[in-house]
Write a protein that holds these residues in place. Structure first.
Motif, short mmCIF file in Angstrom:
data_model
loop_
_atom_site.label_atom_id
_atom_site.label_comp_id
_atom_site.label_asym_id
_atom_site.label_seq_id
_atom_site.Cartn_x
_atom_site.Cartn_y
_atom_site.Cartn_z
N LEU A 46 0.81 -1.21 0.00
CA LEU A 46 0.00 0.00 0.00
C LEU A 46 0.85 1.27 0.00
CD1 LEU A 46 -2.69 -1.22 2.52
CD2 LEU A 46 -3.03 -0.84 0.07
N ASP A 47 2.03 1.20 0.57
CA ASP A 47 2.91 2.36 0.61
C ASP A 47 3.44 2.75 -0.77
OD1 ASP A 47 2.59 2.67 3.31
OD2 ASP A 47 4.47 1.69 3.88
N GLN A 48 3.26 1.90 -1.76
CA GLN A 48 3.68 2.23 -3.12
C GLN A 48 2.79 3.30 -3.75
OE1 GLN A 48 6.60 0.89 -4.28
NE2 GLN A 48 6.59 0.02 -2.22
N TRP A 74 -5.00 -6.05 4.69
CA TRP A 74 -4.07 -5.50 5.67
C TRP A 74 -4.76 -5.35 7.03
CZ3 TRP A 74 -4.59 -0.30 7.59
CH2 TRP A 74 -3.61 0.04 8.53
N VAL A 75 -5.97 -4.81 7.03
CA VAL A 75 -6.71 -4.64 8.29
C VAL A 75 -6.97 -5.99 8.94
CG1 VAL A 75 -8.87 -3.87 9.33
CG2 VAL A 75 -7.77 -2.47 7.57
N PHE A 119 -15.51 -2.64 5.42
CA PHE A 119 -14.79 -1.61 6.17
C PHE A 119 -15.52 -1.31 7.48
CE2 PHE A 119 -12.52 0.38 2.31
CZ PHE A 119 -11.35 -0.30 2.61
N ALA A 120 -16.84 -1.15 7.39
CA ALA A 120 -17.62 -0.86 8.59
C ALA A 120 -17.50 -1.99 9.60
CB ALA A 120 -19.08 -0.62 8.22
N ALA A 121 -17.57 -3.22 9.14
CA ALA A 121 -17.45 -4.38 10.02
C ALA A 121 -16.08 -4.41 10.69
CB ALA A 121 -17.70 -5.67 9.25
N GLN A 122 -15.03 -4.15 9.92
CA GLN A 122 -13.68 -4.15 10.48
C GLN A 122 -13.52 -3.05 11.53
OE1 GLN A 122 -11.60 -3.82 6.71
NE2 GLN A 122 -10.79 -5.90 6.92
N ILE A 147 -8.17 -1.38 -2.75
CA ILE A 147 -9.11 -1.46 -1.63
C ILE A 147 -9.15 -2.86 -1.05
CG2 ILE A 147 -11.56 -1.32 -1.02
CD1 ILE A 147 -10.07 1.35 -1.21
N MET A 148 -9.06 -3.86 -1.90
CA MET A 148 -9.03 -5.25 -1.42
C MET A 148 -7.80 -5.49 -0.55
SD MET A 148 -9.23 -8.79 -3.61
CE MET A 148 -10.76 -8.22 -4.37
#
Length: 241
Positions: free
Chosen positions: A130-132, A161-162, A191-194, A155-156
């Motif tokens: 993701l840092d790329q 990562w999360v 995202f909301a669930a995480q 996004i996937m």
């Protein structure tokens, strides 16, 4: 594989080309950057003459488009001294080592994260992937479909990562970034669930339930649907704690 350490390329955001000292390599006009980005998005694979002509001239190529294409490739080779841009069957191919292109690094680190045995190691690989990214605006009309596909891919990886961070017991470390993603993608239930899981594990149960109700409101208002099984299950788990 390829010895191309003299230049590094970036396409995950505006096109960048820098030399070994970090100084930018200028590409004049609009056609050389367009040609280079198409080759880079297909690094180590052949790009057909037809596709390159479409990228450079759209539906109205000049009569001498074949020779013009070869001329542009020659100019690009001159600007990228030492980078192999080879004529192959039916097109051209730029050959790069993984470390020379951010897109290749992103995909290699993503694969390494998915293959990692431990969640801490997986999280580290996903973070490097993701840092790329330097942005999501590629500023090239011919990359519109590629941009949509790559954004979905990014996004996937964020979600993976999360998950890895949560599995590693680092819930508080992801709350800030997750909150931003939930605001940016209010209809993305994962995202909301995480975020609910992270907040609940951090002892912020009331905030976790607020995320559920806000997401439910967005889904009903914008799509006319109730939350799916994942979000409902997380809500039940939070309520039970």
């Amino acid at each position: 594989m390829f010895k191309v350490a003299c230049l590094r390329f970036g396409v995950l955001g505006p096109l960048t080309v820098v030399n070994r000292d970090g100084a930018p390599v200028a590409l004049r006009g609009s056609r050389l950057p367009a040609l280079l980005t198409e080759l880079l998005f297909n690094a180590n694979k052949a790009v057909s003459f037809g596709r390159l002509v479409e990228v450079l001239w759209g539906d109205e190529p000049p009569k001498s488009y074949v020779s013009n294409l070869h001329t542009y490739v020659s100019r690009l080779r001159e600007r990228l001294d030492g980078v192999p841009i080879d004529l192959v069957a039916g097109g051209y191919r730029i050959s790069l080592d993984t470390a020379d292109l951010d897109l290749l690094v992103f995909r290699a680190e993503t694969e390494a994260g998915r293959a990692a045995a431990a969640p801490t190691l997986a999280a580290a690989h996903f973070r490097r992937a993701l840092d790329q990214w330097r942005g999501t605006d590629f500023a090239q009309p011919h990359l519109e479909l590629e941009a949509v596909r790559l954004e979905a891919e990014r996004i996937m990886v964020v979600e993976e990562w999360v998950d890895a961070e949560l599995a590693a017991g680092r819930a508080t470390a992801v709350i800030g970034e997750l909150t931003t993603y939930v605001r940016e993608y209010p209809l993305r239930e994962r995202f909301a669930a995480q975020l609910m899981v992270a907040l609940a594990r951090a002892g912020r149960r009331a905030e976790a339930l607020t995320v559920y109700h806000q997401t439910r409101t967005e889904l009903i208002d914008q799509l006319g649907i109730e939350p799916g099984p994942l979000l409902r299950r997380i809500q039940s788990e939070v309520l039970a704690t």
